[in-house]
Design a protein around this motif. Structure first.
Motif, mmCIF file in Angstrom:
data_model
loop_
_atom_site.group_PDB
_atom_site.id
_atom_site.type_symbol
_atom_site.label_atom_id
_atom_site.label_comp_id
_atom_site.label_asym_id
_atom_site.label_seq_id
_atom_site.Cartn_x
_atom_site.Cartn_y
_atom_site.Cartn_z
ATOM 1 N N GLU A 10 -21.866 -5.242 57.553
ATOM 2 C CA GLU A 10 -22.454 -6.256 58.414
ATOM 3 C C GLU A 10 -22.849 -7.450 57.560
ATOM 4 O O GLU A 10 -23.318 -7.291 56.444
ATOM 5 C CB GLU A 10 -23.685 -5.722 59.138
ATOM 6 N N THR A 11 -22.660 -8.630 58.119
ATOM 7 C CA THR A 11 -23.001 -9.851 57.396
ATOM 8 C C THR A 11 -24.142 -10.565 58.111
ATOM 9 O O THR A 11 -24.068 -10.827 59.312
ATOM 10 C CB THR A 11 -21.778 -10.785 57.308
ATOM 11 N N LEU A 12 -25.193 -10.838 57.353
ATOM 12 C CA LEU A 12 -26.339 -11.597 57.845
ATOM 13 C C LEU A 12 -26.393 -12.892 57.054
ATOM 14 O O LEU A 12 -26.079 -12.911 55.861
ATOM 15 C CB LEU A 12 -27.634 -10.814 57.649
ATOM 16 N N GLN A 13 -26.798 -13.968 57.691
ATOM 17 C CA GLN A 13 -26.838 -15.255 56.991
ATOM 18 C C GLN A 13 -27.976 -16.103 57.515
ATOM 19 O O GLN A 13 -28.224 -16.172 58.720
ATOM 20 C CB GLN A 13 -25.509 -15.989 57.201
ATOM 21 N N LEU A 41 -33.829 -11.328 56.734
ATOM 22 C CA LEU A 41 -32.639 -11.413 57.573
ATOM 23 C C LEU A 41 -32.600 -10.191 58.476
ATOM 24 O O LEU A 41 -32.786 -9.060 58.018
ATOM 25 C CB LEU A 41 -31.380 -11.488 56.706
ATOM 26 N N ASP A 42 -32.393 -10.439 59.773
ATOM 27 C CA ASP A 42 -32.427 -9.361 60.754
ATOM 28 C C ASP A 42 -31.334 -9.584 61.789
ATOM 29 O O ASP A 42 -30.402 -10.364 61.561
ATOM 30 C CB ASP A 42 -33.806 -9.271 61.397
ATOM 31 N N PHE A 46 -27.464 -12.174 62.274
ATOM 32 C CA PHE A 46 -26.171 -11.499 62.218
ATOM 33 C C PHE A 46 -25.052 -12.491 62.521
ATOM 34 O O PHE A 46 -25.118 -13.223 63.498
ATOM 35 C CB PHE A 46 -26.146 -10.364 63.247
ATOM 36 N N ILE A 47 -24.006 -12.517 61.661
ATOM 37 C CA ILE A 47 -22.880 -13.419 61.913
ATOM 38 C C ILE A 47 -21.535 -12.708 61.978
ATOM 39 O O ILE A 47 -20.532 -13.320 62.299
ATOM 40 C CB ILE A 47 -22.807 -14.565 60.879
#
Length: 64
Positions: A10-13, A41-42, A46-47
């Protein structure tokens, strides 16, 4: 049946603004703040998600 190992990434930004004398200092300041829990970041950050699988190799014991 074959066995697969599936990895979920998962990618968070999150983008933050900071004043600094150079980009290295800006990154260091934000990294330190992130390590101290200032920037969290939560699910709201999410991206995307990437899911990849690979066939798990058989051990030599299974080949016999």
């Amino acid at each position: 049946m074959k066995t697969y190992e599936v990895t979920i990434t998962e990618t968070l930004q999150k983008t933050v603004e900071i004043e600094a004398s150079c980009h290295a200092e800006a990154e260091d300041l934000v990294r330190t703040a992130w390590e101290n829990g200032v920037h969290v970041l939560d699910a709201d950050t999410f991206i995307g998600v990437d899911i990849k699988s690979v066939l798990k190799p058989r051990s030599r014991d299974h080949e016999r």
